[in-house]
Design a protein around this motif. Structure first.
Motif, mmCIF file in Angstrom:
data_model
loop_
_atom_site.group_PDB
_atom_site.id
_atom_site.type_symbol
_atom_site.label_atom_id
_atom_site.label_comp_id
_atom_site.label_asym_id
_atom_site.label_seq_id
_atom_site.Cartn_x
_atom_site.Cartn_y
_atom_site.Cartn_z
ATOM 1 N N VAL A 50 0.824 -1.211 0.000
ATOM 2 C CA VAL A 50 0.000 0.000 0.000
ATOM 3 C C VAL A 50 0.858 1.260 0.000
ATOM 4 O O VAL A 50 2.026 1.236 0.368
ATOM 5 C CB VAL A 50 -0.942 0.038 1.235
ATOM 6 C CG1 VAL A 50 -1.995 -1.052 1.164
ATOM 7 C CG2 VAL A 50 -0.150 -0.078 2.542
ATOM 8 N N ARG A 51 0.226 2.362 -0.376
ATOM 9 C CA ARG A 51 0.897 3.665 -0.279
ATOM 10 C C ARG A 51 0.875 4.198 1.144
ATOM 11 O O ARG A 51 1.811 4.865 1.581
ATOM 12 C CB ARG A 51 0.195 4.684 -1.201
ATOM 13 C CG ARG A 51 0.390 4.456 -2.679
ATOM 14 C CD ARG A 51 -0.022 5.707 -3.467
ATOM 15 N NE ARG A 51 -0.204 5.381 -4.869
ATOM 16 C CZ ARG A 51 -1.361 5.041 -5.422
ATOM 17 N NH1 ARG A 51 -2.457 5.005 -4.680
ATOM 18 N NH2 ARG A 51 -1.441 4.764 -6.701
ATOM 19 N N ARG A 52 -0.221 3.965 1.857
ATOM 20 C CA ARG A 52 -0.380 4.529 3.206
ATOM 21 C C ARG A 52 -0.402 3.386 4.220
ATOM 22 O O ARG A 52 -1.462 2.928 4.637
ATOM 23 C CB ARG A 52 -1.643 5.379 3.268
ATOM 24 C CG ARG A 52 -1.570 6.605 2.335
ATOM 25 C CD ARG A 52 -2.755 7.520 2.508
ATOM 26 N NE ARG A 52 -3.995 6.880 2.084
ATOM 27 C CZ ARG A 52 -5.206 7.435 2.217
ATOM 28 N NH1 ARG A 52 -5.336 8.625 2.771
ATOM 29 N NH2 ARG A 52 -6.282 6.803 1.796
ATOM 30 N N LEU A 53 0.791 2.984 4.602
ATOM 31 C CA LEU A 53 0.927 1.855 5.514
ATOM 32 C C LEU A 53 0.218 2.123 6.841
ATOM 33 O O LEU A 53 -0.447 1.248 7.393
ATOM 34 C CB LEU A 53 2.414 1.562 5.724
ATOM 35 C CG LEU A 53 2.819 0.304 6.497
ATOM 36 C CD1 LEU A 53 4.199 -0.169 6.047
ATOM 37 C CD2 LEU A 53 2.842 0.539 8.010
ATOM 38 N N GLU A 54 0.359 3.337 7.330
ATOM 39 C CA GLU A 54 -0.193 3.639 8.660
ATOM 40 C C GLU A 54 -1.718 3.539 8.681
ATOM 41 O O GLU A 54 -2.314 3.194 9.704
ATOM 42 C CB GLU A 54 0.272 5.027 9.136
ATOM 43 C CG GLU A 54 -0.396 6.225 8.477
ATOM 44 C CD GLU A 54 0.058 6.465 7.029
ATOM 45 O OE1 GLU A 54 -0.579 7.291 6.355
ATOM 46 O OE2 GLU A 54 1.040 5.844 6.587
ATOM 47 N N LYS A 55 -2.360 3.819 7.553
ATOM 48 C CA LYS A 55 -3.825 3.735 7.502
ATOM 49 C C LYS A 55 -4.291 2.291 7.660
ATOM 50 O O LYS A 55 -5.207 1.992 8.430
ATOM 51 C CB LYS A 55 -4.339 4.298 6.175
ATOM 52 C CG LYS A 55 -4.232 5.805 6.053
ATOM 53 C CD LYS A 55 -5.291 6.492 6.903
ATOM 54 C CE LYS A 55 -5.364 7.983 6.634
ATOM 55 N NZ LYS A 55 -6.374 8.664 7.475
ATOM 56 N N LEU A 56 -3.662 1.378 6.919
ATOM 57 C CA LEU A 56 -4.030 -0.030 7.043
ATOM 58 C C LEU A 56 -3.637 -0.573 8.414
ATOM 59 O O LEU A 56 -4.379 -1.354 9.022
ATOM 60 C CB LEU A 56 -3.370 -0.852 5.927
ATOM 61 C CG LEU A 56 -3.647 -2.354 5.915
ATOM 62 C CD1 LEU A 56 -5.131 -2.671 6.018
ATOM 63 C CD2 LEU A 56 -3.052 -2.995 4.666
ATOM 64 N N ALA A 57 -2.484 -0.138 8.918
ATOM 65 C CA ALA A 57 -2.051 -0.561 10.253
ATOM 66 C C ALA A 57 -3.090 -0.193 11.304
ATOM 67 O O ALA A 57 -3.443 -1.006 12.175
ATOM 68 C CB ALA A 57 -0.705 0.066 10.593
ATOM 69 N N ASN A 58 -3.602 1.028 11.228
ATOM 70 C CA ASN A 58 -4.602 1.471 12.198
ATOM 71 C C ASN A 58 -5.898 0.676 12.083
ATOM 72 O O ASN A 58 -6.544 0.365 13.091
ATOM 73 C CB ASN A 58 -4.894 2.966 12.018
ATOM 74 C CG ASN A 58 -3.733 3.837 12.454
ATOM 75 O OD1 ASN A 58 -2.876 3.395 13.219
ATOM 76 N ND2 ASN A 58 -3.682 5.067 11.958
ATOM 77 N N THR A 59 -6.287 0.337 10.859
ATOM 78 C CA THR A 59 -7.499 -0.463 10.674
ATOM 79 C C THR A 59 -7.327 -1.841 11.315
ATOM 80 O O THR A 59 -8.218 -2.331 12.019
ATOM 81 C CB THR A 59 -7.825 -0.611 9.172
ATOM 82 O OG1 THR A 59 -8.113 0.686 8.639
ATOM 83 C CG2 THR A 59 -9.022 -1.525 8.954
ATOM 84 N N LEU A 60 -6.185 -2.465 11.081
ATOM 85 C CA LEU A 60 -5.964 -3.808 11.620
ATOM 86 C C LEU A 60 -5.878 -3.807 13.144
ATOM 87 O O LEU A 60 -6.442 -4.682 13.809
ATOM 88 C CB LEU A 60 -4.688 -4.402 11.028
ATOM 89 C CG LEU A 60 -4.733 -4.722 9.526
ATOM 90 C CD1 LEU A 60 -3.350 -5.154 9.033
ATOM 91 C CD2 LEU A 60 -5.761 -5.800 9.214
ATOM 92 N N THR A 61 -5.187 -2.824 13.712
ATOM 93 C CA THR A 61 -4.975 -2.832 15.164
ATOM 94 C C THR A 61 -6.143 -2.197 15.924
ATOM 95 O O THR A 61 -6.676 -2.795 16.856
ATOM 96 C CB THR A 61 -3.665 -2.111 15.517
ATOM 97 O OG1 THR A 61 -3.675 -0.777 14.989
ATOM 98 C CG2 THR A 61 -2.473 -2.864 14.954
ATOM 99 N N ASP A 62 -6.556 -1.011 15.519
ATOM 100 C CA ASP A 62 -7.585 -0.292 16.274
ATOM 101 C C ASP A 62 -8.984 -0.866 16.050
ATOM 102 O O ASP A 62 -9.792 -0.924 16.972
ATOM 103 C CB ASP A 62 -7.591 1.192 15.898
ATOM 104 C CG ASP A 62 -6.304 1.900 16.274
ATOM 105 O OD1 ASP A 62 -5.503 1.292 17.013
ATOM 106 O OD2 ASP A 62 -6.088 3.045 15.827
ATOM 107 N N LEU A 63 -9.264 -1.280 14.825
ATOM 108 C CA LEU A 63 -10.604 -1.787 14.519
ATOM 109 C C LEU A 63 -10.726 -3.271 14.849
ATOM 110 O O LEU A 63 -11.667 -3.688 15.527
ATOM 111 C CB LEU A 63 -10.924 -1.543 13.036
ATOM 112 C CG LEU A 63 -12.266 -2.077 12.512
ATOM 113 C CD1 LEU A 63 -13.440 -1.499 13.292
ATOM 114 C CD2 LEU A 63 -12.419 -1.743 11.017
#
Length: 315
Positions: free
Chosen positions: A164-177
Motif C-alpha cells: 500500500v501507499r499509506r501503511l499507517e492507515k491499514l495498520a490502524n485499521t488492523l490494530t484499532d478496529l
C-alpha cells in the motif's frame, strides 16, 4: 470483545478454470472442495480449493474470467499469499516437486522470519510456502487422496502480503478496529497477527509508492477474515460502519454469511462466518465433484450449465 480468528479464504482471478484446476489439485495437491459459480455473475465459475472439508483458513478461491488480461503490478493491492507446510523438510520436498512440474522457484530463503520457498502459479500469482514448524495446524484436516504425502501437505493460509501507499492507515485499521497485534513495525514494512504467535492469521503490510495495480489473471481480488457466527458478523459490521467505512451489508452466500468493505487504500476485505460450510449441500466424501448451486440459483441450473465449459472430471 470478539477476536478475529485468522484468515477465512482468499479470492483470485483466473483466465482458465481448467488450467487453474490442474495446478491447484495436481501440482499443489489441494482438494477441490466446491465447484460452483460466482453468485453475483453466474456465467463464471467459482472454484474453491482447501483441505478435506474446505475448513476456514484453508480456502483458496478463484473466479474464472476468460477475457482477463495481464496483471499490471503496482501498489494498493494484495500481492502474495503464504501457504503453510509442516517443516523445513517439507520445503525440500516441495522444491523437488516444483522442479518436477517445471515450476520456477526461489530455493529455500527466509520470508517474514521463517524458512520459505517462493514461486508463482502459471498465471503469475505470487505464492510462498512457509515452514510452520508444527506437526499440524489446528484447523487443518488431512486429505488422504491428495497426490502429496500427508506429512508434506499444504495446511492452509499463512501470512498474506498487502502492498500500500499509506501503511499507517491499514495498520490502524488492523490494530484499532480488529485488534490485531503488531509484531514488527518500520516505515517500509509491518507485520500483524490476529492471534499472537500464530502465522495463520498474519498480515504483512509493505509500503510502496507508485501506480495502483491493474488487476488481471493471477491477481488477488480480496482477503476474507473470520467471524465465528452471524452474531459476531453483525458486531463487526457495526464496528466497520462506525469507523466510517461503507459496507455491503450482510450477504448470505449459503456456505457462509459475509460482508465486504474497502479500507483507506482501497484494499477489499471480506468478513465471513465459519459456517455452515461446504458440506451443507453435499457429503464430505464427494465434495467438489459436481456443480453445486445455492438454492436461489438452482432453478437456473440448465441455463447456467449450458454456458459453462466442462472442467476435467475428478479421478
Amino acid at each position: 470483545m470478539y477476536k478475529i480468528a485468522g484468515h477465512h479464504h482468499i479470492s483470485m482471478i483466473t483466465k482458465s478454470a481448467n488450467k487453474n484446476n490442474h495446478f491447484y489439485r495436481h501440482v499443489l495437491g489441494l482438494r477441490r472442495v466446491k465447484l460452483t459459480v460466482n453468485q453475483d455473475d453466474a456465467s463464471m465459475y467459482h472454484l474453491f480449493f482447501g483441505d478435506k472439508t474446505g475448513s476456514p483458513g484453508t480456502e483458496l478461491s478463484f473466479f474464472e474470467i476468460p477475457p482477463a488480461g495481464k496483471t499490471h503490478r503496482g501498489t494498493n493491492a494484495i500481492t502474495r499469499i503464504g501457504l503453510l507446510v509442516p517443516s523445513e523438510d517439507s520445503l525440500h520436498y516441495w522444491q523437488s516437486r516444483l522442479d518436477e512440474n517445471g515450476v520456477a522457484h526461489s530455493g529455500v530463503v527466509t520470508y517474514a522470519g521463517r524458512p520459505a520457498l517462493k514461486f508463482e502459479d502459471p498465471e503469475g500469482l505470487r505464492l510462498v510456502l512457509l515452514a510452520a514448524n508444527s506437526e499440524k495446524v489446528a484447523h487443518w484436516e488431512t486429505w488422504l487422496k491428495s497426490e502429496v504425502p500427508a506429512e508434506h501437505q499444504i495446511q492452509g493460509m499463512g501470512p498474506v502480503e498487502i502492498t500500500v501507499r499509506r501503511l499507517e492507515k491499514l495498520a490502524n485499521t488492523l490494530t484499532d478496529l480488529f485488534g490485531y497485534t503488531t509484531v514488527h513495525y518500520s516505515e517500509d514494512e509491518a507485520i500483524f497477527q490476529s492471534i499472537k504467535g500464530e502465522p495463520f492469521g498474519e498480515i504483512i503490510v509493505k509500503y510502496l509508492d507508485g501506480p495502483t495495480e491493474r488487476p488481471g489473471r493471477g491477481s488477488i481480488h480480496h482477503l476474507a477474515i473470520r467471524a465465528k457466527n452471524e452474531e459476531e458478523l453483525a458486531f463487526w459490521e457495526e464496528k466497520v460502519r462506525g469507523r466510517g467505512f461503507h459496507t455491503s451489508g450482510i450477504i448470505d452466500r449459503f456456505y457462509f454469511k459475509s460482508l465486504y468493505f474497502r479500507e483507506s487504500n482501497g484494499i477489499l476485505f471480506e468478513i465471513a462466518t465459519d459456517g455452515p460450510g461446504f458440506a451443507i449441500d453435499g457429503d464430505v466424501e464427494h465434495l467438489g465433484e459436481k456443480l453445486d448451486l445455492p438454492p436461489f440459483l438452482e432453478e437456473r441450473r440448465a441455463e447456467i450449465e449450458a454456458h459453462l465449459s466442462p472442467i476435467e472430471e475428478n479421478e
